[in-house]
Enzyme design. Structure first.
Site, PDB file in Angstrom:
ATOM      1  N   HIS A 342     -22.259 -24.181 -53.048  1.00  0.00           N
ATOM      2  CA  HIS A 342     -22.895 -23.227 -53.969  1.00  0.00           C
ATOM      3  C   HIS A 342     -21.891 -22.357 -54.703  1.00  0.00           C
ATOM      4  O   HIS A 342     -22.262 -21.655 -55.652  1.00  0.00           O
ATOM      5  CB  HIS A 342     -23.870 -22.338 -53.190  1.00  0.00           C
ATOM      6  CG  HIS A 342     -23.173 -21.457 -52.190  1.00  0.00           C
ATOM      7  ND1 HIS A 342     -22.557 -21.942 -51.061  1.00  0.00           N
ATOM      8  CD2 HIS A 342     -22.981 -20.118 -52.156  1.00  0.00           C
ATOM      9  CE1 HIS A 342     -22.022 -20.952 -50.387  1.00  0.00           C
ATOM     10  NE2 HIS A 342     -22.252 -19.822 -51.028  1.00  0.00           N
ATOM     11  N   ASP A 343     -20.632 -22.388 -54.271  1.00  0.00           N
ATOM     12  CA  ASP A 343     -19.583 -21.603 -54.928  1.00  0.00           C
ATOM     13  C   ASP A 343     -18.692 -22.457 -55.829  1.00  0.00           C
ATOM     14  O   ASP A 343     -17.677 -21.964 -56.328  1.00  0.00           O
ATOM     15  CB  ASP A 343     -18.696 -20.922 -53.880  1.00  0.00           C
ATOM     16  CG  ASP A 343     -19.374 -19.716 -53.243  1.00  0.00           C
ATOM     17  OD1 ASP A 343     -20.249 -19.118 -53.885  1.00  0.00           O
ATOM     18  OD2 ASP A 343     -19.027 -19.395 -52.088  1.00  0.00           O
TER      19      ASP A 343
END
Length: 583
Positions: A342-343
């Protein structure tokens, strides 16, 4: 040695779910827990066996749930506590396991602990967070030091009510807990960790695990950008003096009491020898860590973290080889492998080629890399479909939602001034590496909103590629990226002595175009060949390969004898098994 004993989490493949973007069950444009439950059979069929659920807890959502206001409640748009119970049960009924995100370096500023802490200097919970008086500079109030927050500006936020600053490594709405206080640690263990383990959760991915112990003298960072008072302070954020003491205590009070897995996010720790103490079995701290070296090698540094920089395949190999050392039995540890989360932006767009001509081959080539390395792999939602970055035509200011990108664009415009060239290069960086790319809704089919939602508007725009890239279409295609992931995951278990537990042996370390490595376990060995270019590349079978090489798998049909075609991946083994070719 205990590290050589099989554990369920060593033989796992983890699938990460970002709730907001996975599946919307009620048509409000936001993914939710019932939506996840509706896709459990899809995940079971994929071949993964552990689901990592990103934060679903009650939160004001300044940082997409990584600002938690109640560890034991659920963000209402995602569902209810009953939905979470149903999710845990549904996963277990299918023979899979589930882990949650543990975010305890900081809380939300709306958490009851912080509300009480800031109520007065005499509050019993005042020292549950880190408060400091102002420093006077030329007669003016100033923060205690010059550290820059990960999301821009100072790490110190002024509180008018009590006339002091509080520390926040991330957003001002994410005040850091004071782990020096034993009452804080006790409360964290009880409310955020053991509460969920008692409910049957099988472990945690632990956010910013090496930031708990602070360098309490808070020295100023070196000035690398005189144009701003706030300087990058990465070396001070992590691995403080009491960190390993805290992690041993958390293991003793929490993880060691259950048959669970602990996976720590470990930034700013690139050296193998510094990582090993976290995961060494005898140290009893964590089972494995998530490192950042590979995921960040095309990012700029300092203020402009999304600034794109060229990366080399030589560095890619060196980082891979270093991480694989953690799984060597005599090192008594374990490792993870990932390309997306997600990063991060989408790996096909970053490390392969998202041109339609090459996308499928590139996605399969990267999947081969991910799923033949030792350790525990993590697949991010949509990666198994070969999802790509948002197109360059999307307006960074209007379509990108992440506060990290918003901060980056503010800093970029400040530093670029009237330099249009710098501004264009900076925007290109966001188009390559922004976290937003991994957060677009999952593309389930080619209907409106890609089958993610029935809403007219979704929280984040669906990627324009959904007509060509979606799960429904790939389910029907034996040559799809999805089909290839399923085959690889099956082979990973069939040959687990090689792909999970085998020793990694890198060849051709100086080659800028291909990666060649052998996975070895006793007399068994597998050879993995990966072409990272859009040109044909010649190869030779390494002399250290034992036995007669037999092709086990290729991502392209009709494999040539000594040439890898663009983005081709091959696996050879030295034992008579069926050949799986071109899937």
């Amino acid at each position: 040695m205990e590290s050589t004993v099989p554990k369920w989490w060593k033989e796992a493949t983890i699938y990460q779910i970002y709730p907001a973007s996975f599946k919307d069950s009620n048509g409000d444009g936001l993914g939710d827990i019932p939506g996840i439950i509706s896709k459990l059979d899809y995940l079971k069929a994929l071949g993964v066996n552990v689901l990592w659920i990103c934060p679903f807890y009650k939160s004001p959502q300044y940082d997409m749930g990584y600002d938690i206001s109640d560890y034991q409640d659920v963000h209402a748009p995602y569902g209810t506590k009953a939905d979470i119970d149903a999710l845990i049960s549904g996963v277990h009924e299918r023979g899979m396991k589930v882990i949650f995100d543990l975010v305890v370096n900081h809380t939300s500023h709306e958490h009851a602990w912080f509300q009480e802490s800031r109520s007065s200097k005499q509050s019993p919970k005042r020292d549950w967070y880190i408060w400091k008086p102002a420093k006077m500079v030329d007669g003016k109030r100033a923060p205690p030091n010059n550290w820059r927050s990960n999301f821009g500006g100072s790490v110190w936020q002024w509180d008018e009510h009590t006339q002091e600053y509080y520390l926040h490594y991330f957003a001002p709405q994410q005040p850091d807990l004071n782990w020096e206080n034993p009452e804080v640690r006790k409360a964290v263990y009880a409310t955020a960790v053991n509460y969920w383990l008692d409910k049957g959760v099988n472990g945690f991915r632990i956010d910013t695990v090496n930031m708990y112990s602070k360098w309490l003298d808070f020295p100023d960072a070196d000035i690398v950008d005189p144009s701003t008072p706030w300087q990058p302070a990465d070396k001070f954020y992590s691995n403080g003096p009491r960190l390993h003491e805290f992690l041993k205590e958390m293991h003793r009070e929490c993880f060691g009491r259950y048959d669970v897995v602990s996976i720590g996010e470990c930034p700013n720790t690139p050296n193998f020898h510094d990582v090993l103490p976290f995961v060494s079995t005898k140290e009893k701290e964590l089972d494995m860590v998530i490192q950042f070296d590979l995921a960040s090698m095309d990012h700029g540094g300092g203020e402009l973290r999304l600034w794109h920089r060229d990366w080399s395949l030589r560095l890619f190999k060196a980082i891979t080889e270093d991480a694989q050392k953690l799984a060597i039995p005599e090192h008594d540890g374990w490792c993870t492998t990932y390309l997306e989360n997600h990063d991060q932006a989408r790996s096909v767009s970053r490390f392969a080629n998202d041109d339609p001509k090459y996308r499928v081959a590139g996605a399969k080539m990267l999947a081969t890399y991910l799923l033949t390395l030792s350790g525990t792999p993590i697949i991010f939602q949509g990666e198994e479909l070969g999802m790509v970055n948002m197109p360059p035509s999307w307006d960074v200011d209007k379509e990108y939602k992440d506060l990290n990108t918003i901060d980056y664009m503010v800093e970029l415009r400040r530093m670029a001034g009237s330099d249009k060239g710098m501004l264009e290069k900076g925007i290109y960086g966001a188009q390559r590496t922004a976290r937003d790319h991994g957060r677009t809704p999952i593309q389930w089919d080619d209907s409106s909103q890609a089958g993610f939602s029935t809403a007219k508007d979704t929280w984040m725009r669906v990627n324009d590629s959904y007509k060509e890239i979606n799960a429904a279409t790939e389910e029907k295609d034996a040559n799809s990226v999805l089909a290839f992931y399923r085959q690889l995951l099956t082979l990973r278990q069939e040959y687990k002595e090689l792909f999970i537990y085998g020793m990694f042996e890198l060849h051709e370390s100086e080659d800028d175009n291909t990666i060649t490595y052998i996975k070895r376990n006793g007399d068994q060995n597998a050879l993995v060949l990966l072409n990272f270019t859009n040109q044909d590349q010649s190869f030779v079978i390494p002399s250290t390969f034992k036995g007669q090489p037999e092709l086990l798998l290729s991502n392209l049909p009709k494999a040539g004898k000594h040439v890898l075609r663009p983005y081709e991946a091959r696996i050879y083994v030295n034992k008579g098994k069926r050949v799986v070719n071109g899937a």
